[in-house]
Design a protein around this motif. Sequence first.
Motif, short mmCIF file in Angstrom:
data_model
loop_
_atom_site.label_atom_id
_atom_site.label_comp_id
_atom_site.label_asym_id
_atom_site.label_seq_id
_atom_site.Cartn_x
_atom_site.Cartn_y
_atom_site.Cartn_z
N ALA A 171 0.83 -1.20 0.03
CA ALA A 171 -0.03 -0.10 -0.11
C ALA A 171 0.89 1.06 0.01
O ALA A 171 0.45 2.25 -0.67
N ASP A 172 1.91 1.23 0.84
CA ASP A 172 2.90 2.51 0.72
C ASP A 172 3.32 2.58 -0.77
O ASP A 172 3.60 3.73 -1.20
N TRP A 173 3.92 1.66 -1.32
CA TRP A 173 4.53 1.59 -2.63
C TRP A 173 3.19 2.39 -3.50
O TRP A 173 3.61 3.17 -4.33
N ALA A 174 2.05 1.83 -3.39
CA ALA A 174 1.02 2.73 -4.20
C ALA A 174 0.78 3.96 -3.90
O ALA A 174 0.71 4.88 -4.83
N ARG A 175 1.06 4.50 -2.64
CA ARG A 175 0.89 5.95 -2.41
C ARG A 175 2.24 6.63 -3.12
O ARG A 175 1.90 7.90 -3.50
N THR A 176 3.27 6.13 -3.00
CA THR A 176 4.34 6.88 -3.78
C THR A 176 3.94 7.04 -5.09
O THR A 176 4.36 7.84 -5.74
N LEU A 177 3.52 5.76 -5.75
CA LEU A 177 3.05 5.90 -7.10
C LEU A 177 2.25 7.14 -7.28
O LEU A 177 2.23 7.83 -8.35
N VAL A 178 1.26 7.34 -6.55
CA VAL A 178 0.25 8.36 -6.78
C VAL A 178 1.00 9.70 -6.46
O VAL A 178 0.97 10.53 -7.44
N SER A 179 2.00 9.98 -5.82
CA SER A 179 2.84 11.24 -5.49
C SER A 179 3.53 11.38 -6.87
O SER A 179 3.32 12.49 -7.18
N THR A 180 4.27 10.56 -7.41
CA THR A 180 5.10 10.81 -8.40
C THR A 180 4.31 10.98 -9.70
O THR A 180 4.48 11.86 -10.45
N TYR A 181 3.00 10.44 -9.62
CA TYR A 181 2.04 10.63 -10.83
C TYR A 181 1.80 11.99 -10.82
O TYR A 181 1.66 12.72 -12.12
N LEU A 182 1.20 12.41 -9.86
CA LEU A 182 0.60 13.87 -9.63
C LEU A 182 1.63 14.91 -9.96
O LEU A 182 1.86 16.09 -10.21
N ALA A 183 3.08 14.64 -9.40
CA ALA A 183 4.24 15.45 -9.49
C ALA A 183 4.46 15.64 -11.04
O ALA A 183 4.67 16.71 -11.52
N THR A 184 4.29 14.45 -11.93
CA THR A 184 4.39 14.68 -13.31
C THR A 184 3.37 15.55 -13.92
O THR A 184 3.83 16.24 -14.89
N LEU A 185 2.34 15.86 -13.31
CA LEU A 185 1.14 16.74 -13.89
C LEU A 185 1.43 18.12 -13.61
O LEU A 185 1.27 18.91 -14.41
N ARG A 186 2.38 18.52 -12.51
CA ARG A 186 2.57 19.71 -12.16
C ARG A 186 3.61 20.40 -13.11
O ARG A 186 3.90 21.41 -13.11
N THR A 187 4.59 19.38 -13.85
CA THR A 187 5.86 19.89 -14.46
C THR A 187 5.75 19.36 -15.67
O THR A 187 6.32 18.23 -16.10
N PRO A 188 4.81 19.96 -16.89
CA PRO A 188 4.48 19.55 -18.25
C PRO A 188 6.01 20.09 -18.97
O PRO A 188 6.78 19.40 -19.30
#
Lengths: 188, 188
Positions: A171-188
């Motif tokens: 579950a922790d790994w999944a949360r990290t996955l969400v963080s990195t995904y949202l980070a890519t959205l803020r920096t196109p």
Amino acid sequence: MADSSTQVRPGGRSAKVRAAVHHAVAELLAEEEAETLTLPAVAARAGVHPTTLYRRWGSTAQLLNDVATSRFTDDLVVPDSGSLAGDLQRWLADVATDVADPDTLALMRATIGSGPAGGCACVEDRHRQLGAIIRREQDRGGTALDVETAADFLLGPLYYRAIFTPEPASADWARTLVSTYLATLRTP
Amino acid sequence: MADSSTQVRPGGRSAKVRAAVHHAVAELLAEEEAETLTLPAVAARAGVHPTTLYRRWGSTAQLLNDVATSRFTDDLVVPDSGSLAGDLQRWLADVATDVADPDTLALMRATIGSGPAGGCACVEDRHRQLGAIIRREQDRGGTALDVETAADFLLGPLYYRAIFTPEPASADWARTLVSTYLATLRTP
DNA sequence: CCACTAACGCAACGATCAGTGCGATAATTT
DNA sequence: AAATTATCGCACTGATCGTTGCGTTAGTGG
């Protein structure tokens, strides 16, 4: 008036048989290999006559599709934490926990192997849930995300690890996955 | 000297039988449903006696594992275009093209459904190839990438779409996937 | 409460599968 | 070339699967 002659009858007995059969499929997949999952074997475990299974489902492929669809539908509550990040992290962590269960994995594997539509039966509702989260964020006035792209980056790695690699996805790994995904959205 | 009493004999006839059986498995999976993939059926298609299959492989699970391993090993040449982006785009486009083939998909599905180790047999060599690309970039003096993380972001969405969704993953889409992945690395 | 009929249980059958013992073939070594 | 033996083909057998016809049970509507 399409086929009004045959009316379905989902009363007490049929529902009980259906539940027993579904439970038997899950049990057999959990303990032994998928090879022995035949309709007579399921019938014996469920305490039901094999003829019933041949008539209601016809083949193990259709039975597995039915079991997987009902197993992976409405099994998770879509969270509403107030933010997109919170919703996604809570939800994907729940999905990861679900997928980490060996019994769940066995059902997914068998369903995938039963036919081309097997995989869809396992994740169809997940896409619906992801769409609900994204739509809620849009209603808040937040960013509009594409469901398919989000599924690629969130469900993709998660299910890939579960099916194709021996290492688990926590579950922790999944949360990290969400963080990195949202980070890519803020920096196109 | 573990088990030096039994020496293997991969000579002409055994190799020919093995090739015929592998070909028969691929054929049967390509045309009909996975349900009918039994050892006698494979034997009949391959022109080999069923007893041979029972003795050499024992079950469809082990046979599928063998077929998938040899099918998905050394089937792609690891490109060397001079840059990481070029290597990854060429390679992942090839993988996408391979996975887009319905016959290949059928073999993957059946192998996944045959047991817990089925998925690994399909992508084990892919991870090796990805590691080779990453190592070559490192030798050039470029960035050092983690193979597992790269597999999550590149192979994850690709195989997820192939197995779990009805929409296909084209080679162009794979190249876009590489671009977005490399973009996320430059902006941490 | 009664008539109707969907859904299930039962018995029987052909077909196919999974496995075994034995002889024949051919790959490998000396 | 001859001996050795891994590998395959063949015949045979018990077990299980997939299917069908028919009677019984139990939801459903009047």
